[in-house]
Design an enzyme around this catalytic site. Sequence first.
Site, PDB file in Angstrom:
ATOM      1  N   CYS A   1     -21.394  -3.826   4.211  1.00  0.00           N
ATOM      2  CA  CYS A   1     -21.273  -4.840   3.155  1.00  0.00           C
ATOM      3  C   CYS A   1     -21.689  -6.205   3.697  1.00  0.00           C
ATOM      4  O   CYS A   1     -21.142  -6.674   4.699  1.00  0.00           O
ATOM      5  CB  CYS A   1     -19.839  -4.892   2.648  1.00  0.00           C
ATOM      6  SG  CYS A   1     -19.550  -6.185   1.403  1.00  0.00           S
TER       7      CYS A   1
ATOM      8  N   CYS B   1     -23.077   5.647   2.206  1.00  0.00           N
ATOM      9  CA  CYS B   1     -21.890   6.477   2.419  1.00  0.00           C
ATOM     10  C   CYS B   1     -22.341   7.840   2.942  1.00  0.00           C
ATOM     11  O   CYS B   1     -23.182   8.500   2.324  1.00  0.00           O
ATOM     12  CB  CYS B   1     -21.126   6.646   1.114  1.00  0.00           C
ATOM     13  SG  CYS B   1     -19.720   7.785   1.233  1.00  0.00           S
TER      14      CYS B   1
ATOM     15  N   ASP C   1       0.821  -1.209   0.000  1.00  0.00           N
ATOM     16  CA  ASP C   1       0.000   0.000   0.000  1.00  0.00           C
ATOM     17  C   ASP C   1       0.861   1.268   0.000  1.00  0.00           C
ATOM     18  O   ASP C   1       0.498   2.269   0.612  1.00  0.00           O
ATOM     19  CB  ASP C   1      -0.912  -0.012   1.232  1.00  0.00           C
ATOM     20  CG  ASP C   1      -1.986   1.064   1.178  1.00  0.00           C
ATOM     21  OD1 ASP C   1      -2.391   1.426   0.073  1.00  0.00           O
ATOM     22  OD2 ASP C   1      -2.398   1.546   2.251  1.00  0.00           O
TER      23      ASP C   1
ATOM     24  N   CYS D   1     -26.758  -5.140  -5.150  1.00  0.00           N
ATOM     25  CA  CYS D   1     -26.568  -4.470  -3.860  1.00  0.00           C
ATOM     26  C   CYS D   1     -25.825  -3.153  -4.046  1.00  0.00           C
ATOM     27  O   CYS D   1     -24.786  -3.092  -4.715  1.00  0.00           O
ATOM     28  CB  CYS D   1     -25.787  -5.374  -2.910  1.00  0.00           C
ATOM     29  SG  CYS D   1     -25.444  -4.635  -1.294  1.00  0.00           S
TER      30      CYS D   1
ATOM     31  N   CYS E   1     -21.351  -8.671  -6.008  1.00  0.00           N
ATOM     32  CA  CYS E   1     -22.154  -7.564  -5.490  1.00  0.00           C
ATOM     33  C   CYS E   1     -23.597  -7.608  -5.985  1.00  0.00           C
ATOM     34  O   CYS E   1     -24.519  -7.185  -5.282  1.00  0.00           O
ATOM     35  CB  CYS E   1     -21.533  -6.219  -5.878  1.00  0.00           C
ATOM     36  SG  CYS E   1     -20.002  -5.836  -5.003  1.00  0.00           S
TER      37      CYS E   1
ATOM     38  N   CYS F   1     -13.184   6.035   8.275  1.00  0.00           N
ATOM     39  CA  CYS F   1     -14.619   5.736   8.193  1.00  0.00           C
ATOM     40  C   CYS F   1     -14.786   4.314   7.696  1.00  0.00           C
ATOM     41  O   CYS F   1     -14.178   3.921   6.702  1.00  0.00           O
ATOM     42  CB  CYS F   1     -15.300   6.715   7.227  1.00  0.00           C
ATOM     43  SG  CYS F   1     -17.059   6.374   6.957  1.00  0.00           S
TER      44      CYS F   1
ATOM     45  N   CYS G   1     -18.537   1.817   4.481  1.00  0.00           N
ATOM     46  CA  CYS G   1     -18.621   0.934   3.317  1.00  0.00           C
ATOM     47  C   CYS G   1     -18.183  -0.490   3.655  1.00  0.00           C
ATOM     48  O   CYS G   1     -18.526  -1.439   2.948  1.00  0.00           O
ATOM     49  CB  CYS G   1     -17.824   1.496   2.150  1.00  0.00           C
ATOM     50  SG  CYS G   1     -16.061   1.716   2.464  1.00  0.00           S
TER      51      CYS G   1
ATOM     52  N   CYS H   1     -23.198   0.104   0.113  1.00  0.00           N
ATOM     53  CA  CYS H   1     -22.035   0.951   0.394  1.00  0.00           C
ATOM     54  C   CYS H   1     -22.208   2.340  -0.199  1.00  0.00           C
ATOM     55  O   CYS H   1     -21.941   3.351   0.467  1.00  0.00           O
ATOM     56  CB  CYS H   1     -20.763   0.296  -0.126  1.00  0.00           C
ATOM     57  SG  CYS H   1     -20.771  -0.089  -1.891  1.00  0.00           S
TER      58      CYS H   1
END
Length: 353
Positions: free
Chosen positions: A244, A194, A130, A187, A184, A237, A240, A190
């Site tokens: 799920c 948000c 990352d 759906c 997904c 936060c 999301c 998220c």
Amino acid sequence: MLTPDSSVIKDSLCAVSRQLGFSGCRVARAEKSPHAEKLFQWLERGWHAGMEWMALSPERRTDPAEVLPGCRSVICLSYDYDSPGRRPEGEGSICLYAHGKDYHGILEEKLADLQELLSIYGGKQRGYVDSGPVMERDHAEACGLGWRGKSGLIVRRKGGSRFFIATLLTTLELEPDAPVSNGCGSCRRCAALCPTGAIMENGQVDAGRCLSYWTIEHRGAIPEEIRPLIGTRLYGCDTCVTVCPWNGKPLPDVDERFRMSRLLASIPLRGLLSLDAGGFAALFRNSPLKRLKREGLLRNGCVVLGNAGTPDDIDFLKALYGESPLVEEHASWAVERILRRHGRHASSSGARD
């Protein structure tokens, strides 16, 4: 053309990765990202907000061979995290991935072991956690580590999106894995839930609306229109993630180092904000929260108190006025918010002019 020993190399790689605690190990071809144009559009729209480094050499970011000459394969690894610990309601929540130790150093050490293994087979490697010019989610999607959810996160049927992604570029040519089907469906939880509407089309996120950006990445004053939306979020936060359906079940046997300590789970917000420089360094030395620095923690804490504090917090907030202009701005805003919420009679001294 695959080398004669490529299957042996891959089997060895996957076996060692499991021993190191990785929950998944898959391989993608080292190709230019098929989503490169989306990255360029994201940048053109300014959705990277103040993360200017994202706009530096974006073409290089989309091609592994530009990062590691001769790169033939991108190894994508998942490392699970989960934590039953939570801070008391209203005392400043911390997003799940940051509950425990900083994952960068822990996973970089594990990547080093895998790099050493692949070097035995003649490969040259570069590993990233990352932090490098690598579109790790694109590669993770391509090799089936998971699918790209509407939130932009990579999601799996077992374990959802609660995992870190580590990538290892190598000059070895390994058999690529196939992508998996998107789970997904229709759906949209998220995106619909948000708090700032930051999730845009095609799994892209407008960082200028994202509360994780404002509470983690951004270093200056948080815009006044964003502050009420932060609510009681102290760092990041998780909306999301928590909404799920694929994240509904707890993950067993995850690394204990990523669980929240008893101290962090119990210390009240004002206790955190009362830490001096030494106390902050000691508590968050090996935590992702060290990125905030003490001033950032105070800034975010003032916003939380402004949104959920009571008149009992006013004197505490006023005592922060001398910390720095940034902290004073947010503390003064918080005092005004409390006074508006509870009435001017809540404080005999009133808000600071």
